[in-house]
Scaffold this active site. Structure first.
Site, PDB file in Angstrom:
ATOM      1  N   ASP A  70     -13.914  22.380 -35.380  1.00 48.97           N
ATOM      2  CA  ASP A  70     -15.194  23.073 -35.386  1.00 48.97           C
ATOM      3  C   ASP A  70     -16.116  22.224 -34.478  1.00 48.97           C
ATOM      4  O   ASP A  70     -15.779  21.085 -34.148  1.00 48.97           O
ATOM      5  CB  ASP A  70     -15.709  23.095 -36.828  1.00 48.97           C
ATOM      6  CG  ASP A  70     -17.103  23.653 -36.942  1.00 48.97           C
ATOM      7  OD1 ASP A  70     -17.363  24.736 -36.400  1.00 48.97           O
ATOM      8  OD2 ASP A  70     -17.947  23.000 -37.579  1.00 48.97           O
ATOM      9  N   LEU A  71     -17.235  22.769 -34.074  1.00 49.66           N
ATOM     10  CA  LEU A  71     -18.105  21.992 -33.178  1.00 49.66           C
ATOM     11  C   LEU A  71     -19.280  21.350 -33.931  1.00 49.66           C
ATOM     12  O   LEU A  71     -19.315  20.137 -34.146  1.00 49.66           O
ATOM     13  CB  LEU A  71     -18.628  22.888 -32.048  1.00 49.66           C
ATOM     14  CG  LEU A  71     -19.544  22.216 -31.034  1.00 49.66           C
ATOM     15  CD1 LEU A  71     -18.842  21.083 -30.294  1.00 49.66           C
ATOM     16  CD2 LEU A  71     -20.078  23.242 -30.025  1.00 49.66           C
ATOM     17  N   ASP A  72     -20.218  22.207 -34.346  1.00 45.65           N
ATOM     18  CA  ASP A  72     -21.425  21.691 -34.981  1.00 45.65           C
ATOM     19  C   ASP A  72     -21.099  21.053 -36.334  1.00 45.65           C
ATOM     20  O   ASP A  72     -20.528  21.707 -37.195  1.00 45.65           O
ATOM     21  CB  ASP A  72     -22.419  22.846 -35.160  1.00 45.65           C
ATOM     22  CG  ASP A  72     -23.688  22.404 -35.859  1.00 45.65           C
ATOM     23  OD1 ASP A  72     -23.999  21.199 -35.810  1.00 45.65           O
ATOM     24  OD2 ASP A  72     -24.366  23.247 -36.461  1.00 45.65           O
ATOM     25  N   THR A 105     -25.435  19.218 -33.916  1.00 45.12           N
ATOM     26  CA  THR A 105     -26.441  20.125 -33.354  1.00 45.12           C
ATOM     27  C   THR A 105     -27.260  20.799 -34.459  1.00 45.12           C
ATOM     28  O   THR A 105     -28.237  21.483 -34.160  1.00 45.12           O
ATOM     29  CB  THR A 105     -25.800  21.190 -32.442  1.00 45.12           C
ATOM     30  OG1 THR A 105     -24.566  21.577 -33.019  1.00 45.12           O
ATOM     31  CG2 THR A 105     -25.548  20.656 -31.051  1.00 45.12           C
ATOM     32  N   LYS A 133     -25.066  26.475 -42.010  1.00 53.98           N
ATOM     33  CA  LYS A 133     -23.937  25.840 -41.324  1.00 53.98           C
ATOM     34  C   LYS A 133     -22.784  26.823 -41.157  1.00 53.98           C
ATOM     35  O   LYS A 133     -22.343  27.424 -42.145  1.00 53.98           O
ATOM     36  CB  LYS A 133     -23.437  24.635 -42.129  1.00 53.98           C
ATOM     37  CG  LYS A 133     -24.235  23.379 -41.892  1.00 53.98           C
ATOM     38  CD  LYS A 133     -23.533  22.223 -42.572  1.00 53.98           C
ATOM     39  CE  LYS A 133     -24.287  20.934 -42.376  1.00 53.98           C
ATOM     40  NZ  LYS A 133     -23.665  19.845 -43.157  1.00 53.98           N
ATOM     41  N   SER A 178     -15.306  27.541 -33.005  1.00 55.07           N
ATOM     42  CA  SER A 178     -16.716  27.447 -33.423  1.00 55.07           C
ATOM     43  C   SER A 178     -17.381  28.817 -33.495  1.00 55.07           C
ATOM     44  O   SER A 178     -17.015  29.729 -32.746  1.00 55.07           O
ATOM     45  CB  SER A 178     -17.462  26.567 -32.407  1.00 55.07           C
ATOM     46  OG  SER A 178     -18.853  26.748 -32.507  1.00 55.07           O
ATOM     47  N   ALA A 179     -18.379  28.925 -34.363  1.00 55.44           N
ATOM     48  CA  ALA A 179     -19.157  30.182 -34.462  1.00 55.44           C
ATOM     49  C   ALA A 179     -20.221  30.263 -33.381  1.00 55.44           C
ATOM     50  O   ALA A 179     -20.823  31.310 -33.166  1.00 55.44           O
ATOM     51  CB  ALA A 179     -19.821  30.253 -35.838  1.00 55.44           C
ATOM     52  N   LYS A 186     -16.379  33.334 -40.019  1.00 59.97           N
ATOM     53  CA  LYS A 186     -15.785  32.516 -41.081  1.00 59.97           C
ATOM     54  C   LYS A 186     -16.486  32.950 -42.375  1.00 59.97           C
ATOM     55  O   LYS A 186     -17.682  33.209 -42.334  1.00 59.97           O
ATOM     56  CB  LYS A 186     -16.077  31.027 -40.823  1.00 59.97           C
ATOM     57  CG  LYS A 186     -15.505  30.488 -39.517  1.00 59.97           C
ATOM     58  CD  LYS A 186     -16.102  29.091 -39.193  1.00 59.97           C
ATOM     59  CE  LYS A 186     -15.679  28.634 -37.811  1.00 59.97           C
ATOM     60  NZ  LYS A 186     -16.313  27.376 -37.393  1.00 59.97           N
ATOM     61  N   GLU A 221     -13.408  20.816 -40.237  1.00 60.07           N
ATOM     62  CA  GLU A 221     -14.566  21.691 -40.489  1.00 60.07           C
ATOM     63  C   GLU A 221     -15.608  21.001 -41.365  1.00 60.07           C
ATOM     64  O   GLU A 221     -15.250  20.232 -42.249  1.00 60.07           O
ATOM     65  CB  GLU A 221     -14.101  22.930 -41.261  1.00 60.07           C
ATOM     66  CG  GLU A 221     -14.071  24.205 -40.482  1.00 60.07           C
ATOM     67  CD  GLU A 221     -15.423  24.733 -40.040  1.00 60.07           C
ATOM     68  OE1 GLU A 221     -16.460  24.268 -40.546  1.00 60.07           O
ATOM     69  OE2 GLU A 221     -15.450  25.617 -39.177  1.00 60.07           O
ATOM     70  N   ASP A 222     -16.878  21.332 -41.132  1.00 59.21           N
ATOM     71  CA  ASP A 222     -17.932  20.768 -42.000  1.00 59.21           C
ATOM     72  C   ASP A 222     -18.547  21.816 -42.922  1.00 59.21           C
ATOM     73  O   ASP A 222     -19.352  21.464 -43.772  1.00 59.21           O
ATOM     74  CB  ASP A 222     -19.054  20.148 -41.153  1.00 59.21           C
ATOM     75  CG  ASP A 222     -19.869  21.214 -40.447  1.00 59.21           C
ATOM     76  OD1 ASP A 222     -19.266  22.111 -39.837  1.00 59.21           O
ATOM     77  OD2 ASP A 222     -21.110  21.156 -40.524  1.00 59.21           O
TER      78      ASP A 222
HETATM   79  P1  B16 Z   1     -25.383  29.741 -31.792  1.00 55.60           P
HETATM   80  P2  B16 Z   1     -20.109  25.764 -35.697  1.00 55.60           P
HETATM   81  C1  B16 Z   1     -22.387  27.176 -35.842  1.00 55.60           C
HETATM   82  O1  B16 Z   1     -21.558  26.258 -35.162  1.00 55.60           O
HETATM   83  C2  B16 Z   1     -23.526  26.437 -36.523  1.00 55.60           C
HETATM   84  O2  B16 Z   1     -23.026  25.655 -37.589  1.00 55.60           O
HETATM   85  C3  B16 Z   1     -24.529  27.423 -37.081  1.00 55.60           C
HETATM   86  O3  B16 Z   1     -25.610  26.742 -37.674  1.00 55.60           O
HETATM   87  C4  B16 Z   1     -25.023  28.331 -35.951  1.00 55.60           C
HETATM   88  O4  B16 Z   1     -25.953  29.299 -36.437  1.00 55.60           O
HETATM   89  C5  B16 Z   1     -23.816  29.018 -35.314  1.00 55.60           C
HETATM   90  O5  B16 Z   1     -22.914  28.045 -34.830  1.00 55.60           O
HETATM   91  C6  B16 Z   1     -24.220  29.935 -34.178  1.00 55.60           C
HETATM   92  O6  B16 Z   1     -24.707  29.148 -33.125  1.00 55.60           O
HETATM   93  O7  B16 Z   1     -26.769  30.177 -32.155  1.00 55.60           O
HETATM   94  O8  B16 Z   1     -25.331  28.548 -30.878  1.00 55.60           O
HETATM   95  O9  B16 Z   1     -24.516  30.872 -31.318  1.00 55.60           O
HETATM   96  O10 B16 Z   1     -20.369  24.874 -36.856  1.00 55.60           O
HETATM   97  O11 B16 Z   1     -19.277  26.997 -36.045  1.00 55.60           O
HETATM   98  O12 B16 Z   1     -19.563  25.010 -34.499  1.00 55.60           O
HETATM   99 MG    MG Z   2     -19.771  23.407 -38.259  1.00 58.68          MG
END
Ligand code: B16
Ligand code: MG
Length: 222
Positions: A10-12, A18, A46, A115-116, A146, A170-171
């Protein structure tokens, strides 16, 4: 015997933090609309997509927006968020992550991003690790969020491995559930109680020994 052959990150919250930038940008949006937004509420976003995050925030603020205004606020939030991302450098990579990536690189173990975020590619470029990934799957590639395993299934497919051969870091609770739903080995990064559904949990990557990962790449899912 099932061997784990690949890794999905996962990224964030896993590779970079971030969430602190999302928090600032969502807080500004809420404040501009006339209500507050707390760190506790940010925790609940998250792994949640941008659209779903804004829906939740408006609910917390007891506010409704027209479709056009909703879109405008989402764009403003992203613009603000990207102004923080723009200042990111390599040193934003969370402690201990590079050691794991180096090990995977040296041992030719394929790895992907799952990542989302629709900004994932831009972030990986900023921190100079974009080229390292064998596959990148982000919010622009998926139709189901997810805990649906879609994002990780696409990643596994692009890595040419079976889902059950993947290890997922994953976090978020939804992310751990997505990995479990996809029959992948789930490793939580964060709080043990929050991420209790994960196969393993570590507070952060500095707590993970390379030997642990080496063993997973040999052993069966417990
Ligand atoms: P964006 P991940 C997610 O990243 C974040 O945890 C979540 O807080 C955020 O709303 C989502 O990405 C969408 O991000 O606005 O940059 O498209 O944890 O899945 O890497
Ligand atoms: Mg994450």
């Amino acid at each position: 015997m099932k061997n784990h052959k690949a890794v999905i990150f996962d990224l964030d919250g896993v590779i970079v933090d971030t969430a602190k930038f999302h928090f600032k940008a969502w807080k500004k949006l809420a404040n501009d609309l006339g209500f507050d937004f707390t760190e506790e509420q940010n925790e609940q976003l998250k792994g949640v997509s941008r659209v779903e995050s804004l829906k939740k925030i408006l609910k917390w603020g007891n506010m409704e927006l027209t479709e056009d205004e909703f879109k405008r606020q989402m764009a403003l939030k992203n613009e603000n968020y990207l102004s923080y991302v723009d200042q990111m450098e390599d040193d934003e990579i969370l402690p201990g992550v590079s050691k794991v990536l180096d090990y995977l690189n040296e041992n030719n173990i394929p790895y992907a991003l799952g990542s989302a975020s629709k900004n994932a590619r831009a972030i990986l470029h900023k921190i100079n690790i974009y080229e390292n990934f064998d596959a990148i799957v982000d919010g622009t590639d998926v139709s189901k969020a997810k805990p649906d395993p879609e994002v990780f299934f696409i990643a596994a497919k692009r890595l040419n491995v079976k889902p059950e051969e993947c290890i997922v870091f994953e976090d978020s609770v939804a992310g751990i559930q997505a990995a479990n739903n996809g029959k992948m080995l789930s490793i939580g990064i964060g709080d043990k109680t929050t991420l209790k559904e994960a196969d393993y949990v570590f507070a952060n990557f500095t707590e993970i020994d390379i030997e642990f990962i080496e063993n997973l790449l040999r052993k069966e899912k417990k």
